[in-house]
Enzyme design. Structure first.
Site, PDB file in Angstrom:
ATOM      1  N   HIS A 165      36.862  55.765  37.343  1.00 26.10           N
ATOM      2  CA  HIS A 165      37.907  56.607  37.918  1.00 26.10           C
ATOM      3  C   HIS A 165      37.913  58.018  37.345  1.00 26.10           C
ATOM      4  CE1 HIS A 165      40.433  55.264  34.381  1.00 26.10           C
ATOM      5  NE2 HIS A 165      40.844  56.509  34.470  1.00 26.10           N
TER       6      HIS A 165
ATOM      7  N   ASP B 264      35.476  49.218  36.523  1.00 24.90           N
ATOM      8  CA  ASP B 264      35.880  50.618  36.383  1.00 24.90           C
ATOM      9  C   ASP B 264      34.986  51.341  35.367  1.00 24.90           C
ATOM     10  OD1 ASP B 264      37.313  52.950  36.809  1.00 24.90           O
ATOM     11  OD2 ASP B 264      38.819  52.487  35.282  1.00 24.90           O
TER      12      ASP B 264
ATOM     13  N   GLY C  13      43.537  61.183  29.788  1.00 24.42           N
ATOM     14  CA  GLY C  13      42.426  61.925  29.198  1.00 24.42           C
ATOM     15  C   GLY C  13      41.634  61.097  28.215  1.00 24.42           C
TER      16      GLY C  13
ATOM     17  N   SER D 214      40.850  58.096  28.929  1.00 24.70           N
ATOM     18  CA  SER D 214      40.089  57.167  29.770  1.00 24.70           C
ATOM     19  C   SER D 214      38.591  57.354  29.586  1.00 24.70           C
ATOM     20  CB  SER D 214      40.440  57.382  31.247  1.00 24.70           C
ATOM     21  OG  SER D 214      41.745  56.973  31.520  1.00 24.70           O
TER      22      SER D 214
ATOM     23  N   LEU E 292      29.637  32.838  45.166  1.00 21.37           N
ATOM     24  CA  LEU E 292      29.798  31.544  45.829  1.00 21.37           C
ATOM     25  C   LEU E 292      30.361  31.686  47.235  1.00 21.37           C
ATOM     26  CD1 LEU E 292      31.249  29.225  43.017  1.00 21.37           C
ATOM     27  CD2 LEU E 292      28.987  29.090  44.073  1.00 21.37           C
ATOM     28  N   GLY E 293      31.240  32.641  47.434  1.00 25.19           N
ATOM     29  CA  GLY E 293      31.860  32.819  48.747  1.00 25.19           C
ATOM     30  C   GLY E 293      33.084  31.954  48.954  1.00 25.19           C
ATOM     31  N   VAL E 294      33.837  31.687  47.856  1.00 24.78           N
ATOM     32  CA  VAL E 294      35.041  30.863  47.964  1.00 24.78           C
ATOM     33  C   VAL E 294      36.193  31.532  47.209  1.00 24.78           C
ATOM     34  CG1 VAL E 294      33.746  28.708  48.128  1.00 24.78           C
ATOM     35  CG2 VAL E 294      34.465  29.540  45.882  1.00 24.78           C
TER      36      VAL E 294
END
Length: 525
Positions: free
Chosen positions: A136, A166, A239, A241, A296-298
């Protein structure tokens, strides 16, 4: 003793002296025994009840802070970013409006458009110039400047980003080895450990604050599945961050990322992404340009005591499949169904939904994994089953890899391929331009536009005004007169980062109503 002989008196006095010496010696021995007993008791108490190094003198702790700061600060950088210029759109034709509803928008468009500026922190993890910071901090930046403790400043480019954690990896070309810090073992941190946070709160570079580890593996309302923070009470503000959280060995154990605050400033609670996760992201970005995670897609939920009781589970462990999110995904292809409870992944027990997510994400996509799960069948107990799952690749939420995510793609203006010399759009002066800018009788190149994303747009004159503006006339560059674009481009094409530039500039001063000459000096960035 007046009636006794002198010899007798001497013997009595001699005896009294002996007794005095004996009694005095006995008293001293008794006192010494008491003192030694107290010291021994204290020593025993300290040894039995507290760590051996528990009592640390304030001056010793202060010296430790100073030494850690001295070692780490050279590798901590201040990051200044320039955002893109906001567009002010006008409905319909972009000409003077006739509709009263469009008048305000029209005048907004006439105002000077300025990019947004922000400041953050980062730290160098490789002497070749690789830097870790928060995503960010550099998100949607058109230009990124990195300043070191010694004052050296470089333009950075983005190597890769990961908005799940992030994090972003930057690179500067310094032409020499740079100071670095080491990524430590965040799994070894304990609540109560002393830590230092270093960064640029409110733009105040190289600020050091001290505190302790307040908690580990902390979730916040704004976390993703891959953000379990180290919580600290070391002061972290806007700042900070992207700056490092370091232990008393000077190793980075976290990347300062969030604060809990009602005002936006320090309230005693800060959060840092553990260095173990940061190291994984860094290595993945270097290897692939992005982070590749298994998938996995769950949707999952953790087994809780209530679920364990109702379904007769022996222990409160496992991850429940609550939905098959991707019908063509890895789990669906392997035959997993809603309400299945995954208990083992690649031979390791699954403690919770978060534990399974971490295990899957840390596994290379396309790898085949043995999975043990429980499925509801007839009777009171769940049936134990096994399957082999070939993992997919977790879709990225970043615009770099997902054009449909709705996010704008991170764009950094290439340093070595500007759209125009120094970000300047120039034109050879003509009688018409001379009249427009009140530069009659002058020769040179007129500045028609300045790219807000270029470093030259940030140059300031001594009085704080912009050093260059549209309508200025460049007459000389580095002692060479310029009257045509080719000459100017030939000169600027030979300049490189760090070279000095002196421009002789003329412009019309509306207060004196005359053309005035001035000099603009800068270093190529």
């Amino acid at each position: 003793m007046a009636g006794y002989s002198r010899e007798f008196k001497k013997q009595v006095l001699r005896g009294q002296r002996v007794w005095f010496v004996v009694l005095t010696g006995a008293f001293l021995l008794l006192a010494a025994g008491i003192v030694l007993g107290l010291l021994a008791g204290n020593r025993f108490a300290a040894t039995a009840e507290t760590p051996e190094n528990f009592r640390v003198a304030p001056e010793t702790l202060s010296a430790s802070f100073a030494e850690v700061s001295r070692r780490v600060e050279p590798a901590v950088v201040n990051i200044d970013t320039k955002g893109k210029v906001p567009e002010v759109a006008l409905k319909g034709e972009q000409t003077e409006p006739t509709n009263p509803d469009d008048i305000l928008e029209y005048f907004k468009r006439q105002l000077p458009r300025r990019p947004s500026y922000s400041v953050g922190s980062g730290f160098i993890v490789d002497k070749a110039g690789y830097i870790l910071t928060n995503f960010h901090v550099v998100d949607d930046a058109s230009r990124i400047s990195v300043r070191l403790q010694n004052g050296e400043e470089y333009v950075a480019r983005v190597i890769g980003t990961d908005d799940e954690t992030d994090l972003a990896v930057l690179k500067v070309e310094a032409g020499k080895d740079l100071p670095t810090v080491k990524l430590g073992d965040s799994d070894a941190v304990q609540v109560g450990d002393w830590v230092l946070a270093i960064g640029s709160p409110f733009g105040l570079a190289q600020t050091v604050t001290a505190g302790i580890i307040s908690q580990t593996r902390r979730e916040t309302p704004y976390t993703t599945s891959f953000q379990r923070f180290i919580q600290t009470d070391a002061a972290i503000n806007r700042g900070n961050s992207g700056g490092p959280l370091v232990n008393m060995n000077g190793d980075v154990i976290g990347v300062n990322s969030q604060i809990a605050s009602t005002t936006g400033d320090y309230n005693g609670i800060g959060f840092a992404l553990p260095s173990k996760e940061a190291a994984y992201v860094y290595q993945q970005i270097l290897a692939n340009g992005k982070v590749r995670r298994g998938y996995l897609g769950v949707n999952l939920d953790s087994v809780k005591p209530e679920f364990a009781k109702v379904y007769n589970l022996g222990e409160t462990k496992g991850a429940i499949v609550t939905d098959i999110r991707d019908r063509s995904g890895a789990a669906s292809k392997a035959g997993l169904q809603i309400n299945d409870v995954i208990t083992e992944f690649n031979g390791e027990p699954v403690g919770s939904a978060q534990d399974l997510i971490a295990k899957v994400a840390a596994t290379e996509p396309q790898k085949e994994i043995n999975v043990v799960y429980l499925r509801e069948a007839s009777g009171a107990n769940l049936e134990r089953r096994t399957t082999v799952i070939k993992l997919g690749e977790r879709p990225s939420n970043t615009a770099n890899n997902d054009a449909d995510s709705g996010r704008k793609k991170l764009s950094v203006t290439p340093v070595n391929a500007p759209l125009a010399p120094f970000g300047l759009t120039l034109a050879e002066i003509t009688p018409q331009l001379a009249t427009t800018y009140k530069l009659e009788g002058q020769t040179g190149l007129v500045i028609k536009n300045i790219d807000p994303a270029s470093f030259i747009a940030d140059l300031k004159a001594t009085n704080g005004a912009d050093a260059l503006n549209a309508g200025d006339l460049i007459q000389r560059i580095n002692r060479v007169s310029v009257t045509d674009l080719k000459t100017f481009n030939d000169i600027t094409g030979k300049l490189k980062t760090g070279d000095a530039v002196v421009l002789h500039v003329a412009s019309y001063n509306k207060f004196t109503r005359a053309v005035q000459q001035r000099i603009v000096q800068f270093t190529v960035q």
